[in-house]
Design a protein around this motif. Sequence first.
Motif, PDB file in Angstrom:
ATOM      1  N   GLN A  20     -10.001 -15.041  21.973  1.00  0.00           N
ATOM      2  CA  GLN A  20     -10.725 -13.704  21.752  1.00  0.00           C
ATOM      3  C   GLN A  20     -11.465 -13.231  23.230  1.00  0.00           C
ATOM      4  OE1 GLN A  20     -13.369 -12.990  18.701  1.00  0.00           O
ATOM      5  NE2 GLN A  20     -13.509 -10.941  18.864  1.00  0.00           N
ATOM      6  N   TRP A  21     -11.894 -14.210  23.770  1.00  0.00           N
ATOM      7  CA  TRP A  21     -12.536 -13.842  25.224  1.00  0.00           C
ATOM      8  C   TRP A  21     -11.399 -13.664  26.357  1.00  0.00           C
ATOM      9  CZ3 TRP A  21     -11.871 -16.995  29.869  1.00  0.00           C
ATOM     10  CH2 TRP A  21     -12.768 -16.371  30.980  1.00  0.00           C
ATOM     11  N   LYS A  22     -10.207 -14.183  26.073  1.00  0.00           N
ATOM     12  CA  LYS A  22      -9.359 -14.350  27.308  1.00  0.00           C
ATOM     13  C   LYS A  22      -8.312 -12.813  26.840  1.00  0.00           C
ATOM     14  CE  LYS A  22      -5.941 -16.409  30.138  1.00  0.00           C
ATOM     15  NZ  LYS A  22      -6.164 -17.593  30.818  1.00  0.00           N
ATOM     16  N   TYR A  23      -7.600 -12.976  25.354  1.00  0.00           N
ATOM     17  CA  TYR A  23      -6.776 -11.867  24.992  1.00  0.00           C
ATOM     18  C   TYR A  23      -7.330 -10.942  23.976  1.00  0.00           C
ATOM     19  CZ  TYR A  23      -3.928 -15.298  26.806  1.00  0.00           C
ATOM     20  OH  TYR A  23      -3.063 -16.184  27.702  1.00  0.00           O
ATOM     21  N   GLY A  24      -8.671 -10.788  23.833  1.00  0.00           N
ATOM     22  CA  GLY A  24      -9.292  -9.714  23.151  1.00  0.00           C
ATOM     23  C   GLY A  24      -9.058  -9.769  21.675  1.00  0.00           C
ATOM     24  N   THR A  25      -9.286  -8.646  20.766  1.00  0.00           N
ATOM     25  CA  THR A  25      -9.230  -8.589  19.413  1.00  0.00           C
ATOM     26  C   THR A  25      -7.876  -8.896  18.854  1.00  0.00           C
ATOM     27  OG1 THR A  25     -10.841  -6.921  19.475  1.00  0.00           O
ATOM     28  CG2 THR A  25      -9.755  -7.237  17.435  1.00  0.00           C
ATOM     29  N   ALA A  26      -6.619  -8.208  19.696  1.00  0.00           N
ATOM     30  CA  ALA A  26      -5.581  -8.716  19.519  1.00  0.00           C
ATOM     31  C   ALA A  26      -5.217 -10.115  19.338  1.00  0.00           C
ATOM     32  CB  ALA A  26      -4.482  -7.865  20.437  1.00  0.00           C
ATOM     33  N   ALA A  28      -7.396 -12.791  18.507  1.00  0.00           N
ATOM     34  CA  ALA A  28      -7.956 -13.248  17.639  1.00  0.00           C
ATOM     35  C   ALA A  28      -7.152 -12.897  16.427  1.00  0.00           C
ATOM     36  CB  ALA A  28      -9.346 -12.496  17.460  1.00  0.00           C
ATOM     37  N   LEU A  29      -6.583 -11.533  16.106  1.00  0.00           N
ATOM     38  CA  LEU A  29      -5.746 -11.246  15.018  1.00  0.00           C
ATOM     39  C   LEU A  29      -4.468 -12.090  14.942  1.00  0.00           C
ATOM     40  CD1 LEU A  29      -5.354  -9.069  12.530  1.00  0.00           C
ATOM     41  CD2 LEU A  29      -4.177  -7.715  14.312  1.00  0.00           C
ATOM     42  N   GLY A  30      -3.873 -12.033  16.141  1.00  0.00           N
ATOM     43  CA  GLY A  30      -2.712 -13.365  16.243  1.00  0.00           C
ATOM     44  C   GLY A  30      -2.918 -14.594  15.484  1.00  0.00           C
ATOM     45  N   LEU A  31      -4.077 -15.024  16.178  1.00  0.00           N
ATOM     46  CA  LEU A  31      -4.566 -16.346  15.764  1.00  0.00           C
ATOM     47  C   LEU A  31      -4.885 -16.384  14.073  1.00  0.00           C
ATOM     48  CD1 LEU A  31      -4.939 -18.990  17.296  1.00  0.00           C
ATOM     49  CD2 LEU A  31      -7.295 -18.390  17.519  1.00  0.00           C
ATOM     50  N   LEU A  32      -5.493 -15.298  13.755  1.00  0.00           N
ATOM     51  CA  LEU A  32      -5.824 -15.308  12.373  1.00  0.00           C
ATOM     52  C   LEU A  32      -4.528 -15.239  11.473  1.00  0.00           C
ATOM     53  CD1 LEU A  32      -7.952 -14.834  10.056  1.00  0.00           C
ATOM     54  CD2 LEU A  32      -7.375 -12.432  10.462  1.00  0.00           C
ATOM     55  N   LEU A  33      -3.487 -14.656  12.015  1.00  0.00           N
ATOM     56  CA  LEU A  33      -2.254 -14.251  11.045  1.00  0.00           C
ATOM     57  C   LEU A  33      -1.654 -15.463  11.189  1.00  0.00           C
ATOM     58  CD1 LEU A  33      -1.078 -10.804  12.214  1.00  0.00           C
ATOM     59  CD2 LEU A  33      -1.752 -11.458   9.967  1.00  0.00           C
ATOM     60  N   LEU A  34      -1.663 -16.355  12.087  1.00  0.00           N
ATOM     61  CA  LEU A  34      -0.938 -17.894  12.148  1.00  0.00           C
ATOM     62  C   LEU A  34      -1.698 -18.613  11.254  1.00  0.00           C
ATOM     63  CD1 LEU A  34       1.575 -19.168  13.896  1.00  0.00           C
ATOM     64  CD2 LEU A  34      -0.273 -19.799  15.573  1.00  0.00           C
ATOM     65  N   GLY A  35      -2.787 -18.596  11.407  1.00  0.00           N
ATOM     66  CA  GLY A  35      -3.451 -19.547  10.511  1.00  0.00           C
ATOM     67  C   GLY A  35      -3.478 -19.190   8.958  1.00  0.00           C
ATOM     68  N   VAL A  36      -3.544 -18.041   8.746  1.00  0.00           N
ATOM     69  CA  VAL A  36      -3.362 -17.482   7.225  1.00  0.00           C
ATOM     70  C   VAL A  36      -1.998 -17.714   6.921  1.00  0.00           C
ATOM     71  CG1 VAL A  36      -3.504 -15.548   5.809  1.00  0.00           C
ATOM     72  CG2 VAL A  36      -5.499 -15.902   7.153  1.00  0.00           C
ATOM     73  N   GLY A  37      -0.900 -17.281   7.556  1.00  0.00           N
ATOM     74  CA  GLY A  37       0.279 -17.624   7.218  1.00  0.00           C
ATOM     75  C   GLY A  37       0.646 -19.189   6.846  1.00  0.00           C
TER      76      GLY A  37
END
Length: 62
Positions: A20-26, A28-37
């Motif tokens: 999230q610090w390096k790539y921002g909210t997007a 964190a969203l990508g990481l969340l989608l990857l984890g949830v999927g």
Amino acid sequence: MPALALLSALLVLGFEQLVQWKYGTAGALGLLLLGVGHKARNPAVSSAGAVLLAVLLTGPTL
């Protein structure tokens, strides 16, 4: 066993904060989608998260 779970949780939270610090909210969203999927065994959602992270990683070079 609880120490291993605590260490694992701290590692995951640290990695998430780094993304999230390096790539921002997007990021964190990508990481969340990857984890949830992955957790829901849904390849479409995890692929969307992976593509979002890949676009963020290669965005400045294109």
